[in-house]
Design a protein around this motif. Structure first.
Motif, PDB file in Angstrom:
ATOM      1  N   ALA A 158      19.438  45.404  66.287  1.00  0.00           N
ATOM      2  CA  ALA A 158      19.682  44.467  65.184  1.00  0.00           C
ATOM      3  C   ALA A 158      19.437  43.017  65.584  1.00  0.00           C
ATOM      4  O   ALA A 158      18.724  42.280  64.901  1.00  0.00           O
ATOM      5  CB  ALA A 158      21.125  44.632  64.685  1.00  0.00           C
ATOM      6  N   HIS A 159      20.020  42.574  66.698  1.00  0.00           N
ATOM      7  CA  HIS A 159      20.033  41.131  66.972  1.00  0.00           C
ATOM      8  C   HIS A 159      18.697  40.593  67.477  1.00  0.00           C
ATOM      9  O   HIS A 159      18.402  39.426  67.246  1.00  0.00           O
ATOM     10  CB  HIS A 159      21.173  40.773  67.922  1.00  0.00           C
ATOM     11  CG  HIS A 159      22.508  41.172  67.387  1.00  0.00           C
ATOM     12  ND1 HIS A 159      22.889  40.902  66.091  1.00  0.00           N
ATOM     13  CD2 HIS A 159      23.532  41.880  67.932  1.00  0.00           C
ATOM     14  CE1 HIS A 159      24.090  41.392  65.874  1.00  0.00           C
ATOM     15  NE2 HIS A 159      24.495  41.995  66.971  1.00  0.00           N
ATOM     16  N   VAL A 160      17.920  41.418  68.151  1.00  0.00           N
ATOM     17  CA  VAL A 160      16.619  40.898  68.600  1.00  0.00           C
ATOM     18  C   VAL A 160      15.756  40.510  67.387  1.00  0.00           C
ATOM     19  O   VAL A 160      15.338  39.360  67.281  1.00  0.00           O
ATOM     20  CB  VAL A 160      15.909  41.864  69.582  1.00  0.00           C
ATOM     21  CG1 VAL A 160      14.491  41.398  69.872  1.00  0.00           C
ATOM     22  CG2 VAL A 160      16.710  41.973  70.884  1.00  0.00           C
ATOM     23  N   PHE A 167      29.902  50.060  55.487  1.00  0.00           N
ATOM     24  CA  PHE A 167      29.263  50.535  54.252  1.00  0.00           C
ATOM     25  C   PHE A 167      29.861  49.910  52.993  1.00  0.00           C
ATOM     26  O   PHE A 167      29.219  49.872  51.956  1.00  0.00           O
ATOM     27  CB  PHE A 167      29.342  52.070  54.162  1.00  0.00           C
ATOM     28  CG  PHE A 167      28.383  52.754  55.093  1.00  0.00           C
ATOM     29  CD1 PHE A 167      27.033  52.843  54.772  1.00  0.00           C
ATOM     30  CD2 PHE A 167      28.805  53.288  56.303  1.00  0.00           C
ATOM     31  CE1 PHE A 167      26.125  53.453  55.632  1.00  0.00           C
ATOM     32  CE2 PHE A 167      27.917  53.901  57.175  1.00  0.00           C
ATOM     33  CZ  PHE A 167      26.571  53.984  56.832  1.00  0.00           C
ATOM     34  N   ASP A 168      31.099  49.440  53.070  1.00  0.00           N
ATOM     35  CA  ASP A 168      31.737  48.873  51.873  1.00  0.00           C
ATOM     36  C   ASP A 168      31.483  47.382  51.691  1.00  0.00           C
ATOM     37  O   ASP A 168      31.954  46.786  50.726  1.00  0.00           O
ATOM     38  CB  ASP A 168      33.257  49.120  51.915  1.00  0.00           C
ATOM     39  CG  ASP A 168      33.557  50.603  51.816  1.00  0.00           C
ATOM     40  OD1 ASP A 168      32.731  51.325  51.209  1.00  0.00           O
ATOM     41  OD2 ASP A 168      34.585  51.034  52.374  1.00  0.00           O
ATOM     42  N   ASP A 169      30.769  46.777  52.612  1.00  0.00           N
ATOM     43  CA  ASP A 169      30.454  45.350  52.475  1.00  0.00           C
ATOM     44  C   ASP A 169      29.642  45.131  51.187  1.00  0.00           C
ATOM     45  O   ASP A 169      28.710  45.884  50.904  1.00  0.00           O
ATOM     46  CB  ASP A 169      29.629  44.925  53.710  1.00  0.00           C
ATOM     47  CG  ASP A 169      29.417  43.430  53.792  1.00  0.00           C
ATOM     48  OD1 ASP A 169      29.927  42.832  54.760  1.00  0.00           O
ATOM     49  OD2 ASP A 169      28.723  42.867  52.922  1.00  0.00           O
ATOM     50  N   PRO A 170      29.994  44.126  50.399  1.00  0.00           N
ATOM     51  CA  PRO A 170      29.306  43.937  49.104  1.00  0.00           C
ATOM     52  C   PRO A 170      27.810  43.638  49.235  1.00  0.00           C
ATOM     53  O   PRO A 170      27.062  43.762  48.267  1.00  0.00           O
ATOM     54  CB  PRO A 170      30.043  42.764  48.469  1.00  0.00           C
ATOM     55  CG  PRO A 170      30.852  42.142  49.550  1.00  0.00           C
ATOM     56  CD  PRO A 170      31.106  43.191  50.594  1.00  0.00           C
ATOM     57  N   GLN A 217      29.412  37.831  67.583  1.00  0.00           N
ATOM     58  CA  GLN A 217      30.235  38.431  68.630  1.00  0.00           C
ATOM     59  C   GLN A 217      29.570  39.714  69.094  1.00  0.00           C
ATOM     60  O   GLN A 217      29.344  40.622  68.291  1.00  0.00           O
ATOM     61  CB  GLN A 217      31.607  38.797  68.034  1.00  0.00           C
ATOM     62  CG  GLN A 217      32.488  37.616  67.749  1.00  0.00           C
ATOM     63  CD  GLN A 217      33.084  37.055  69.032  1.00  0.00           C
ATOM     64  OE1 GLN A 217      33.510  37.803  69.910  1.00  0.00           O
ATOM     65  NE2 GLN A 217      33.087  35.737  69.152  1.00  0.00           N
ATOM     66  N   THR A 218      29.255  39.773  70.376  1.00  0.00           N
ATOM     67  CA  THR A 218      28.617  40.988  70.908  1.00  0.00           C
ATOM     68  C   THR A 218      29.246  41.347  72.246  1.00  0.00           C
ATOM     69  O   THR A 218      29.953  40.534  72.838  1.00  0.00           O
ATOM     70  CB  THR A 218      27.113  40.744  71.151  1.00  0.00           C
ATOM     71  OG1 THR A 218      26.981  39.598  71.979  1.00  0.00           O
ATOM     72  CG2 THR A 218      26.341  40.563  69.871  1.00  0.00           C
ATOM     73  N   LEU A 225      25.156  42.969  59.641  1.00  0.00           N
ATOM     74  CA  LEU A 225      26.052  42.225  58.753  1.00  0.00           C
ATOM     75  C   LEU A 225      26.853  41.141  59.469  1.00  0.00           C
ATOM     76  O   LEU A 225      27.517  40.326  58.829  1.00  0.00           O
ATOM     77  CB  LEU A 225      26.992  43.193  58.028  1.00  0.00           C
ATOM     78  CG  LEU A 225      26.261  44.118  57.055  1.00  0.00           C
ATOM     79  CD1 LEU A 225      27.191  45.207  56.562  1.00  0.00           C
ATOM     80  CD2 LEU A 225      25.680  43.348  55.880  1.00  0.00           C
ATOM     81  N   LYS A 226      26.766  41.100  60.779  1.00  0.00           N
ATOM     82  CA  LYS A 226      27.427  40.020  61.515  1.00  0.00           C
ATOM     83  C   LYS A 226      26.725  38.684  61.282  1.00  0.00           C
ATOM     84  O   LYS A 226      27.264  37.637  61.600  1.00  0.00           O
ATOM     85  CB  LYS A 226      27.427  40.323  63.014  1.00  0.00           C
ATOM     86  CG  LYS A 226      28.405  41.434  63.407  1.00  0.00           C
ATOM     87  CD  LYS A 226      28.375  41.649  64.907  1.00  0.00           C
ATOM     88  CE  LYS A 226      29.355  42.734  65.322  1.00  0.00           C
ATOM     89  NZ  LYS A 226      29.199  43.068  66.755  1.00  0.00           N
ATOM     90  N   HIS A 227      25.485  38.744  60.767  1.00  0.00           N
ATOM     91  CA  HIS A 227      24.733  37.497  60.520  1.00  0.00           C
ATOM     92  C   HIS A 227      25.064  36.978  59.123  1.00  0.00           C
ATOM     93  O   HIS A 227      24.735  37.631  58.129  1.00  0.00           O
ATOM     94  CB  HIS A 227      23.215  37.759  60.614  1.00  0.00           C
ATOM     95  CG  HIS A 227      22.778  38.113  61.993  1.00  0.00           C
ATOM     96  ND1 HIS A 227      22.032  37.282  62.785  1.00  0.00           N
ATOM     97  CD2 HIS A 227      23.006  39.222  62.747  1.00  0.00           C
ATOM     98  CE1 HIS A 227      21.809  37.857  63.952  1.00  0.00           C
ATOM     99  NE2 HIS A 227      22.389  39.038  63.958  1.00  0.00           N
ATOM    100  N   PRO A 228      25.687  35.807  59.037  1.00  0.00           N
ATOM    101  CA  PRO A 228      26.034  35.290  57.711  1.00  0.00           C
ATOM    102  C   PRO A 228      24.809  34.986  56.857  1.00  0.00           C
ATOM    103  O   PRO A 228      24.897  34.939  55.633  1.00  0.00           O
ATOM    104  CB  PRO A 228      26.822  34.005  58.020  1.00  0.00           C
ATOM    105  CG  PRO A 228      26.564  33.691  59.450  1.00  0.00           C
ATOM    106  CD  PRO A 228      26.131  34.933  60.137  1.00  0.00           C
TER     107      PRO A 228
END
Ligand code: AG3
Length: 274
Positions: free
Chosen positions: A68-70, A128-131, A251-252, A96-99
């Protein structure tokens, strides 16, 4: 007491990953594959699809963070992300950690993988429940054909390229991926071990070079896959992906700007084999 072992069925690998298990927590068959969750003293719970380990509680963060982060940090503003596969939710959690991400679409053909992961692997299947999330149980190969100039980043988190996942590593598929990406979009996909699956890595790199102006490869060591350097292939329409474009703030446990660069270090003679 007798020890019971899990032995992986990776048809391409010249070795067999094998380790003790305490319990089989789940075993079922979906229309696409055999799904199993085992409990191992070292790895914790492991999701196994058609006999091949996909992720384990102990080390899943390594694979998911780098998948994901790369690409997300190689992009200046990743707002729309498509994940093909990834039904366990690990890549989605990291994305989803990326705003900056406004919409994350996850297309996994197998609904049962998502359900089993929610039940047995809640630390992975927690987003999965993130809008911002849209989940579709469709064939990713077909789904992508309907889109043009739509996504900033496309991440293909598939099973090994045997059986129904094979099409996700072909030149035809990469042409659809290219079209579905915006003009500065980035694709990444897991492409197996540099030691045990060099033919697959080479085939995918060659196919990507026919489609994308910027093609790259990075590696990360994933204990649960027993392949030492595991490869992730990149196709980028514009950006060089070796440097993060934004300050690393998520945060990783392992990923960092230094590890981002480190993942692209040249691989000696292996580089020449590609
Ligand atoms: N997807 C890639 C698993 C590849 C494992 N292959 C192997 N062990 N031969 C993992 C899904 C995790 N979200």
């Amino acid at each position: 007491m007798m020890d019971v072992f899990f032995m992986e069925r990776d048809p391409y690998a010249p070795i067999r990953h094998c380790y003790p298990v305490d319990k089989v927590l789940y075993k079922g068959k979906s229309p696409y594959q055999e799904i199993m969750v085992i409990e191992s003293p070292h790895f914790g719970k492991v999701l196994v699809l058609d006999g091949v380990a996909q992720c384990d509680e102990k080390y899943e963060f390594i694979y998911h963070e780098f998948m994901a982060h790369v690409p997300l940090y190689a992009h200046p503003n990743p707002e729309t992300v498509l994940i093909i596969g990834g039904g366990d939710g690990g890549v989605l959690r990291e994305v989803l950690k990326h705003p900056e991400v406004k919409r994350a679409v996850l297309v996994d053909i197998d609904k049962e993988v998502i359900e089993v992961s929610k039940k047995f692997l809640p630390t992975m299947a927690c987003a999965f429940d993130d809008p911002r999330v849209i989940v579709l149980n469709e064939d990713g190969y077909k789904y992508i054909q309907d889109y043009e100039n739509e996504f900033d980043v496309i991440i293909v988190d598939s099973t090994d390229p045997v059986g129904f996942a094979h099409v996700l590593t072909t030149e035809e598929f990469f042409r659809y991926v290219y079209r579905a990406l915006k003009e500065d979009g980035i694709y990444v996909g897991q492409t197996e071990s540099i030691y045990y699956h060099i033919e697959i890595v080479r085939r995918v790199q060659k196919a990507l070079r026919k489609v994308f102006p910027v093609v790259d490869l990075y590696t990360v060591v994933i204990p649960g896959y027993a392949g030492y350097w595991w490869t992730i292939s990149v196709g980028s329409k514009k950006y060089d992906v070796r440097e993060p474009k934004r300050e690393v703030k998520v945060q990783t446990k392992l990923y960092s700007d230094e590890m981002h660069r480190h993942a692209f270090l040249p691989m000696g003679f292996y580089q020449k084999l590609l």
